[in-house]
Motif scaffolding. Structure first.
Motif, PDB file in Angstrom:
ATOM      1  N   GLY A  53       1.043  -1.459  -0.278  1.00 34.95           N
ATOM      2  CA  GLY A  53       0.235  -0.303   0.428  1.00 34.95           C
ATOM      3  C   GLY A  53       1.127   1.330   0.320  1.00 34.95           C
ATOM      4  O   GLY A  53       1.085   2.392  -1.014  1.00 34.95           O
ATOM      5  N   TRP A  76      -6.489  -5.577   4.358  1.00 31.47           N
ATOM      6  CA  TRP A  76      -5.886  -5.893   5.329  1.00 31.47           C
ATOM      7  C   TRP A  76      -7.085  -5.286   6.360  1.00 31.47           C
ATOM      8  O   TRP A  76      -6.507  -6.683   7.517  1.00 31.47           O
ATOM      9  CB  TRP A  76      -5.041  -4.529   5.268  1.00 31.47           C
ATOM     10  CG  TRP A  76      -4.357  -4.256   6.399  1.00 31.47           C
ATOM     11  CD1 TRP A  76      -3.144  -4.206   7.212  1.00 31.47           C
ATOM     12  CD2 TRP A  76      -4.912  -3.325   7.817  1.00 31.47           C
ATOM     13  NE1 TRP A  76      -2.813  -4.034   7.715  1.00 31.47           N
ATOM     14  CE2 TRP A  76      -4.017  -3.110   8.764  1.00 31.47           C
ATOM     15  CE3 TRP A  76      -6.136  -2.637   8.003  1.00 31.47           C
ATOM     16  CZ2 TRP A  76      -3.905  -2.030   9.604  1.00 31.47           C
ATOM     17  CZ3 TRP A  76      -5.950  -1.837   9.054  1.00 31.47           C
ATOM     18  CH2 TRP A  76      -5.081  -0.925   9.472  1.00 31.47           C
ATOM     19  N   LYS A 103      -9.485  -4.244  21.562  1.00 36.34           N
ATOM     20  CA  LYS A 103      -8.294  -5.157  20.876  1.00 36.34           C
ATOM     21  C   LYS A 103      -9.053  -6.776  21.075  1.00 36.34           C
ATOM     22  O   LYS A 103      -7.986  -7.405  20.439  1.00 36.34           O
ATOM     23  CB  LYS A 103      -7.447  -4.722  20.372  1.00 36.34           C
ATOM     24  CG  LYS A 103      -7.659  -3.495  19.236  1.00 36.34           C
ATOM     25  CD  LYS A 103      -7.191  -4.158  17.766  1.00 36.34           C
ATOM     26  CE  LYS A 103      -7.605  -3.189  16.762  1.00 36.34           C
ATOM     27  NZ  LYS A 103      -6.739  -2.041  17.425  1.00 36.34           N
TER      28      LYS A 103
HETATM   29  C1  HEM Z   1       5.124   0.286   5.568  1.00 37.37           C
HETATM   30  C2  HEM Z   1       4.076   0.490   5.583  1.00 37.37           C
HETATM   31  C3  HEM Z   1       3.615  -0.648   6.133  1.00 37.37           C
HETATM   32  C4  HEM Z   1       3.258  -0.442   7.317  1.00 37.37           C
HETATM   33  C5  HEM Z   1       4.545  -1.657   7.448  1.00 37.37           C
HETATM   34  C6  HEM Z   1       1.928  -0.933   7.875  1.00 37.37           C
HETATM   35  C7  HEM Z   1       2.090  -1.274   8.814  1.00 37.37           C
HETATM   36  C8  HEM Z   1       0.919  -0.896  10.613  1.00 37.37           C
HETATM   37  C9  HEM Z   1       0.499  -1.794  11.533  1.00 37.37           C
HETATM   38  C10 HEM Z   1       2.074  -2.595  12.421  1.00 37.37           C
HETATM   39  C11 HEM Z   1      -0.013  -1.276  12.075  1.00 37.37           C
HETATM   40  C12 HEM Z   1      -0.769  -2.021  13.424  1.00 37.37           C
HETATM   41  C13 HEM Z   1      -0.648  -0.608  13.778  1.00 37.37           C
HETATM   42  C14 HEM Z   1      -1.107  -0.465  15.827  1.00 37.37           C
HETATM   43  O1  HEM Z   1      -1.967  -0.501  16.173  1.00 37.37           O
HETATM   44  O2  HEM Z   1      -0.370  -0.218  16.614  1.00 37.37           O
HETATM   45  C15 HEM Z   1      -0.701  -0.841  10.706  1.00 37.37           C
HETATM   46  C16 HEM Z   1      -2.062   0.405  11.423  1.00 37.37           C
HETATM   47  C17 HEM Z   1      -2.521   1.642  10.124  1.00 37.37           C
HETATM   48  N1  HEM Z   1      -1.690   0.527   9.139  1.00 37.37           N
HETATM   49 FE1  HEM Z   1      -0.862   0.426   7.995  1.00 37.37          FE
HETATM   50  N2  HEM Z   1       1.309   0.027   7.433  1.00 37.37           N
HETATM   51  C18 HEM Z   1       1.981   0.667   6.536  1.00 37.37           C
HETATM   52  C19 HEM Z   1       1.853   1.424   5.077  1.00 37.37           C
HETATM   53  C20 HEM Z   1       0.009   1.447   5.392  1.00 37.37           C
HETATM   54  C21 HEM Z   1      -0.193   2.363   4.806  1.00 37.37           C
HETATM   55  C22 HEM Z   1       0.115   3.092   2.436  1.00 37.37           C
HETATM   56  C23 HEM Z   1      -1.242   2.620   4.929  1.00 37.37           C
HETATM   57  C24 HEM Z   1      -3.021   3.850   4.019  1.00 37.37           C
HETATM   58  C25 HEM Z   1      -2.207   5.085   4.231  1.00 37.37           C
HETATM   59  C26 HEM Z   1      -1.989   2.247   6.282  1.00 37.37           C
HETATM   60  C27 HEM Z   1      -3.553   2.701   6.842  1.00 37.37           C
HETATM   61  C28 HEM Z   1      -3.346   1.948   8.568  1.00 37.37           C
HETATM   62  C29 HEM Z   1      -4.328   1.504   8.754  1.00 37.37           C
HETATM   63  C30 HEM Z   1      -5.795   2.697   8.381  1.00 37.37           C
HETATM   64  C31 HEM Z   1      -4.294   1.676  10.288  1.00 37.37           C
HETATM   65  C32 HEM Z   1      -5.232   1.106  11.333  1.00 37.37           C
HETATM   66  C33 HEM Z   1      -5.269   2.141  12.857  1.00 37.37           C
HETATM   67  C34 HEM Z   1      -6.155   1.792  13.671  1.00 37.37           C
HETATM   68  O3  HEM Z   1      -7.080   1.347  13.258  1.00 37.37           O
HETATM   69  O4  HEM Z   1      -4.888   0.619  14.547  1.00 37.37           O
HETATM   70  N3  HEM Z   1      -0.863   1.493   6.621  1.00 37.37           N
HETATM   71  N4  HEM Z   1      -0.353  -0.570  10.118  1.00 37.37           N
END
Ligand code: HEM
Ligand SMILES: Cc1cc2nc3c(=O)[nH]c(=O)nc-3n(C[C@H](O)[C@H](O)[C@H](O)COP(=O)(O)OP(=O)(O)OC[C@H]3O[C@@H](n4cnc5c(N)ncnc54)[C@H](O)[C@@H]3O)c2cc1C
Ligand SMILES: NC(=O)C1=CN([C@@H]2O[C@H](COP(=O)(O)OP(=O)(O)OC[C@H]3O[C@@H](n4cnc5c(N)ncnc54)[C@H](OP(=O)(O)O)[C@@H]3O)[C@@H](O)[C@H]2O)C=CC1
Ligand SMILES: [Fe+3]
Length: 464
Positions: free
Chosen positions: A355, A397, A414
């Motif tokens: 993404g 996702w 959660k």
């Molecule tokens: C380098 C690439 C990425 C990695 C490794 C990654 C990994 C993660 C991880 C580990 C979480 C959980 C965080 C937590 O709950 O503490 C998360 C949450 C999230 N990520 Fe990513 N992500 C990446 C890129 C993106 C991108 C480009 C988007 C879109 C803009 C995105 C959208 C989200 C959203 C909306 C959440 C949810 C927040 C929540 O409700 O907990 N992510 N991501």
């Protein structure tokens, strides 16, 4: 062979080709730099100065005369003097009749004077053809070859022949003239260099507003709610966990807002049955700041990626892993390796990375220097597919969330499928509830839009 634009405006100017004579009033910073550039491009330059004898460091090959003598040498006079010193021109009004007077001046403040400098000049010298130009080009840019600065020269004036001559000069200097209409436009042109990121203001306020809103919302759910109901202190979540939720959500919301106005515009055009009517101001402004909205969204996605990198070194995460291991050792229970959880966890991260890559791709293909190299069909091809793929990544996702066993996904709200199933104290009722929740999540299917997932995320009760 057919003649192209490139043939008409060669990329490098042949300085052996003789251009006309141009007079420059004022031997200051700008006058000298413009004079040098003109000499390099084949013009003969005559400076007009208060003290022709003491003027120093002028470009070689230029003549320096007093104002009235210099004025008699050319039809085109560049006024490289500050507006406050224009009064001397009133005395020269007769000799300036019929000449093209180029006003390059800027002000210290926006709307400093009731009328623009160029209009003021036109009142002082009524017989001259005043043209506003070159004020957005800096002396430094002229000296450094304008390679790394804006090349756009906004031109306006009431006499079209005079304007054409100035535009020709700009082109010969390797600049890009843009006709802005009559001299009335001078006021706006004079304000350009004083503007401070005007198109960034709306994206900035909007993203700040979204961040504050999501932050407060998450703080209520994840810090205040646990405190009120269970007296647990989760304030540490304010520093990394909540921002790492707020940033990606803001990024996605802004991304949606980049593409929404295009759809609204298309609907409006279909409804009106014509594309030749102005959009309402709000839509027009929204369309114009999509680039900034997109870049701000990309910035937030970057922040999210960086915040995600630090998850493994967080104290809270290390503490939980350690504790889980010790508890397992003490209770002599092992938790068998779950291949499906490993799959889900890995694909969850991989989708995040993909993404992010698609986000970057969207940004890169939107850069004018890149998008200019592709035709309309190619541009749509990349943009549409990238947005759709990103949607799919995101929805997949989201579907993984309830089953992911990621260490950070275990605040009280959660208690998702896996954590409940593997929790020894979870009763059968709670397990059945978790199964029901999971099936609801999975039924979302690819048709569930980003927005619906987002709503679900927002509306999910803390017990999820
Ligand atoms: C380098 C690439 C990425 C990695 C490794 C990654 C990994 C993660 C991880 C580990 C979480 C959980 C965080 C937590 O709950 O503490 C998360 C949450 C999230 N990520 Fe990513 N992500 C990446 C890129 C993106 C991108 C480009 C988007 C879109 C803009 C995105 C959208 C989200 C959203 C909306 C959440 C949810 C927040 C929540 O409700 O907990 N992510 N991501
Ligand atoms: C990370 C990121 C970075 C970005 N960086 C930049 C940037 O640097 N510079 C920049 O300018 N933008 C940038 N943007 C904005 C983005 O590139 C554009 O706003 C987006 O491509 C507009 O696509 P659109 O289909 O919504 O709108 P438009 O292409 O404006 O189309 C709107 C609607 O009008 C119709 N339409 C428009 N033109 C035509 C046509 N020629 N023929 C037929 N129908 C037409 C179509 O129906 C379309 O749905 C960025 C976006 C992101 C996400
Ligand atoms: N510097 C820049 O990057 C840019 C400047 N401009 C505009 O160009 C114009 C000139 O700017 P710049 O060259 O930087 O300014 P400077 O102060 O360096 O030069 C102004 C020149 O005006 C002449 N002048 C005429 N009458 C007077 C007077 N009564 N008092 C003082 N000077 C007088 C002087 O030339 P002399 O001694 O030979 O008479 C002086 O060198 C301004 O209107 C500015 O807004 C526009 C775009 C960029
Ligand atoms: Fe949540």
């Amino acid at each position: 062979m057919e003649k192209t634009c490139a043939d008409e405006f060669p990329l490098t100017v042949d300085s052996s080709e003789k251009q006309g004579v141009v007079c420059i009033f004022g031997t200051g910073d700008f006058g000298k730099s413009l004079g040098l550039k003109m000499l390099q491009c084949g013009y003969s330059v005559v400076f007009g100065s208060r003290n022709p004898q003491v003027s120093s460091l002028l470009p070689r090959g230029a003549e320096v005369l007093c104002y009235s003598e210099a004025a008699s040498r050319s039809d085109v006079i560049v006024l490289a003097v500050h507006r406050e010193h224009y009064d001397f021109l009133a005395e020269l009004a007769d000799s300036l009749k019929g000449r093209v007077l180029i006003d390059v001046s800027n002000n210290q403040k926006m709307n400093q004077y009731p009328e623009s400098n160029a209009e003021y000049l036109a009142q002082l010298v009524p017989g001259a053809h005043v043209v506003k130009a070159f004020n957005t080009i800096s002396a430094w840019a002229l000296q450094s070859g304008t390679l790394d600065a804006s090349r756009q020269v906004f031109v306006c004036g009431n006499d079209s022949k005079a304007k054409d001559r100035v535009m020709d000069i700009a082109r010969t200097l390797g600049l890009t003239p843009l006709d802005q209409g009559s001299l009335v436009a001078a006021k706006e042109i004079e304000n350009y260099p004083l503007q401070l990121f005007p198109m960034w203001r709306f994206p900035f306020y909007l993203s700040s507003g979204l961040c504050v809103f999501f932050f407060v919302y998450c703080a209520i759910r994840e810090v205040i709610y646990p405190y009120v109901t269970g007296k647990t202190d989760s304030t540490y979540r304010l520093v990394v966990s909540i921002p790492n939720r707020v940033f990606p959500i803001t990024a996605l919301t802004l991304l949606a807002l980049v593409y929404l106005p295009g759809i609204l515009a298309a609907i409006l055009q279909l409804y009106r049955g014509t594309k030749y009517r102005r959009f309402p101001n709000w839509l027009d402004h929204w369309m114009l700041c999509r680039k900034q909205l997109g870049l701000v969204a990309l910035g937030f996605a970057f922040l999210h990626a960086i915040y995600t990198l630090v998850i493994p070194i967080r104290y809270y995460v290390r503490w939980r892993l350690r504790n889980a291991t010790i508890t397992q050792a003490l209770t002599n229970k092992d938790s068998p390796f779950s291949s499906s959880t490993a799959w889900l966890s890995d694909s969850y991260l991989a989708l995040g990375i993909l993404g992010f890559f698609l986000f970057l791709l969207l940004g890169i293909t939107s850069l004018p220097s890149v998008s200019n190299m592709v035709n309309w069909r190619e541009f749509r091809f990349v943009q549409v597919r990238t947005v759709v793929s990103q949607d799919i990544c995101w929805i997949s996702w989201r579907k993984h969330i309830p089953t992911t066993h990621f260490p950070t996904l275990k605040p009280s709200h959660k208690r998702t499928h896996n954590t409940i199933i593997s929790d020894p104290v979870a009763g059968p009722q709670e397990q059945a509830a978790a199964d029901r929740t999971l099936s609801i999540w999975l039924r979302q299917g690819p048709a569930g839009s980003k927005l619906r997932s987002l709503n679900l995320l927002m509306l999910a009760p803390p017990s999820l």
